[in-house]
Design a protein around this motif. Structure first.
Motif, short mmCIF file in Angstrom:
data_model
loop_
_atom_site.label_atom_id
_atom_site.label_comp_id
_atom_site.label_asym_id
_atom_site.label_seq_id
_atom_site.Cartn_x
_atom_site.Cartn_y
_atom_site.Cartn_z
N THR A 91 0.83 -1.22 0.00
CA THR A 91 0.00 0.00 0.00
C THR A 91 0.85 1.26 0.00
O THR A 91 0.56 2.22 -0.71
CB THR A 91 -0.95 -0.03 1.22
N GLN A 92 1.95 1.27 0.78
CA GLN A 92 2.77 2.49 0.90
C GLN A 92 3.37 2.90 -0.44
O GLN A 92 3.63 4.08 -0.65
CB GLN A 92 3.84 2.33 1.99
N GLU A 93 3.54 1.99 -1.37
CA GLU A 93 4.11 2.36 -2.67
C GLU A 93 3.06 2.38 -3.78
O GLU A 93 3.04 3.27 -4.62
CB GLU A 93 5.23 1.38 -3.04
N THR A 94 2.19 1.38 -3.77
CA THR A 94 1.25 1.22 -4.89
C THR A 94 -0.01 2.07 -4.72
O THR A 94 -0.56 2.57 -5.70
CB THR A 94 0.86 -0.27 -5.02
N HIS A 95 -0.48 2.21 -3.49
CA HIS A 95 -1.74 2.94 -3.25
C HIS A 95 -1.50 4.10 -2.28
O HIS A 95 -2.10 4.15 -1.19
CB HIS A 95 -2.79 2.01 -2.65
N PRO A 96 -0.65 5.07 -2.61
CA PRO A 96 -0.32 6.14 -1.64
C PRO A 96 -1.54 6.95 -1.22
O PRO A 96 -1.55 7.53 -0.13
CB PRO A 96 0.70 7.00 -2.40
N GLN A 97 -2.57 6.94 -2.04
CA GLN A 97 -3.78 7.71 -1.69
C GLN A 97 -4.49 7.13 -0.46
O GLN A 97 -5.34 7.79 0.14
CB GLN A 97 -4.75 7.78 -2.89
N LEU A 98 -4.15 5.87 -0.10
CA LEU A 98 -4.80 5.26 1.06
C LEU A 98 -4.08 5.57 2.38
O LEU A 98 -4.60 5.29 3.46
CB LEU A 98 -4.85 3.73 0.89
N LEU A 99 -2.90 6.17 2.28
CA LEU A 99 -2.10 6.35 3.49
C LEU A 99 -2.68 7.41 4.43
O LEU A 99 -2.36 7.44 5.62
CB LEU A 99 -0.66 6.74 3.12
#
Ligand code: FES
Length: 476
Positions: free
Chosen positions: A242-250
């Protein structure tokens, strides 16, 4: 198993790694921080160190390894074939395919679900074509017209005088074992497989509050992916990417503290807390910003009074209150029986080999990953949304599947644009990974000990099946 391909390094003896956890707050700390009730099953967190050897790339690319999986694993494991709602009436049938194998699942005149090998007992023709469903009062082969009852008994064959060696006893349809749970029909091609009830433990207890059997298919997307089936499911059972692929979720997911639970070699889970910023984010959001960031797409439906942050309230408490209200109104059902963590956090279960299931309400999803034909490089990912039925009206009909090519966005099948973008981000990774497996001069992938333990366990369970074992419980 074949020693030439895909062997795993043995588990190392390093007991200190049993307790390796992120320095940031864990899921357990976060879901208890507000003092709200937490279901006991969320507090269960069995984990074991599984070793740290590389996972050979040829397990994902080799046709020989793929063939071995077909022969020794897919032929012996329980797999969900359909929902019961796909075959509600006597005479309803649906075809489930895995590689070359094909199973016909049928609702009999007595209301019972049965399954048969989808191959004619005369000269082998498939009784029903792959990936089809329908209704008929009997099962008639399209080649010469041999016909069976819905219970699999031979009823009729043209020119019977010419087949004195054929009888009801010798040429009934070949039955396949089935099991039912949570509104799902499972099949197992192994006549000697342990019962489904043993296989799924402890899923039954964990899902008891959620009435899975009553839910209906609101959406069904089939997505073609360029990757091995294992790479497909593995991309969804860790939250590390998530931290690299889906940064919008952080902004609102405490990804680093995600909890990984290894219940059995078959059933695993992760639980991840929402309503808290990721420690990977440079600056954590304030409570009001957190609330706004999680209400994307639903803001216009929210009563402003519910959004007021009361004395001592966190964003998580407000979000749970808001989501309970919004989802309750949208689906015309009372969600007051669910705790805050069940409403806003993500609990995601997997069942070996290819099933993922979310009991929660914000994304009540069911996944399945299957090879496309006998191709190690391609798989079909199915995403179903299983909604609670309205309390005050009929249950809607199950949605028809919508098939997407690799290039098409999930949004084209009607998925919410925010969610569709997340799934689209995964698609690109999977092609790059499958191609990278082949390009690499390194022999295998290196996994993190805790956050990618579910990936390693999938391979260890697979190896046990390839060795002829049936690994339903850990040895110690
Ligand atoms: Fe089925 Fe002949 S192959 S009736």
């Amino acid at each position: 198993m074949n020693e030439m391909v895909g062997t795993l390094a043995p588990a190392a003896e390093q007991p200190d790694r049993e307790v390796a956890r992120a320095p940031s707050a864990s899921t357990q700390e976060l879901i208890h921080r507000d003092g709200r009730p937490v279901p006991p099953v969320f507090e269960e967190s069995p984990y074991r160190f599984l070793g740290d050897g590389d996972i050979a790339y040829d397990r994902y690319t080799s046709q020989a390894f793929f063939d071995l999986e077909m022969e020794r694993m897919w032929s012996r494991t329980w797999q969900w074939a359909c929902r019961e709602e796909h075959i509600p009436e006597p005479g309803d049938w649906i075809v489930y395919d895995i590689g070359d194998k094909s199973v016909l699942v049928v609702r009999g005149d007595d209301g019972e679900v049965r399954a048969f090998i989808n191959s004619c007992m005369h000269r082998g023709t498939k009784l029903r074509r792959s990936a089809t469903s329908g209704h008929s009062s009997e099962l008639r082969c399209p080649f010469h017209g041999w016909t069976w009852s819905l219970e699999g008994d031979l009823k009729r064959l043209p020119c019977r005088w010419d087949a004195p060696h054929v009888s009801e006893q010798t040429h009934g349809l070949d039955p396949v074992r089935i099991g039912l749970w949570g509104g799902l029909v499972f099949i197992n091609l192994d006549r000697d497989a342990p019962p489904l009830d043993d296989y799924l433990q402890p899923l039954q207890r964990h899902f008891a509050p959620y009435g899975l059997e009553k839910r209906y298919i609101e959406m069904h997307i089939e997505k073609e992916l360029f990757c091995n089936w294992k790479a497909g499911i593995e991309a969804f059972i860790e939250n590390y990417h998530t931290q690299e692929t889906h940064p919008q979720l952080l902004t609102a997911n405490a990804d680093e503290g995600t909890q990984y639970d290894l219940f059995t070699p078959i059933v695993t889970r992760f639980v991840s807390a929402n309503g808290m910023s990721s420690p990977h984010l440079e600056e954590a959001l304030g409570e009001n910003e957190l609330i706004e960031s999680m209400l994307i797409g639903a803001r216009s439906m929210v009563d402003d009074d519910l959004l007021k942050v009361g004395e001592g309230e966190s964003a998580r408490i407000v979000l749970a209150r808001v989501m309970r209200d919004v989802l309750g109104r949208v689906y015309r059902t009372d969600l007051s029986r669910y705790t805050d963590t069940e409403i806003i956090d993500v609990a995601q279960y997997s069942v070996f080999p290819n099933m993922i299931l979310f009991p929660g309400l914000t994304l009540p999803a069911l996944y399945r990953f299957r090879p496309i034909g006998n191709d190690p490089d391609r798989c079909l990912f199915e995403l179903l949304i299983l909604r609670e039925p309205p309390a005050d009206g009929p249950t809607p009909e199950p949605a028809e599947p919508i098939r997407l090519t690799e290039e098409q966005s999930y949004a084209e099948a009607g998925l919410d644009p925010f969610l569709a973008h997340i799934y689209d981000q995964d698609t690109g990774n999977l092609r790059a990974q499958q191609e990278g497996f082949k390009a690499s001069r390194k022999q295998g992938q290196t996994l993190l000990n805790y956050q990618e333990a579910r990936v390693r366990l999938l391979h260890q369970t697979l190896d046990a099946y390839l060795d002829g074992e049936t690994p339903l419980r850990f040895a110690d």
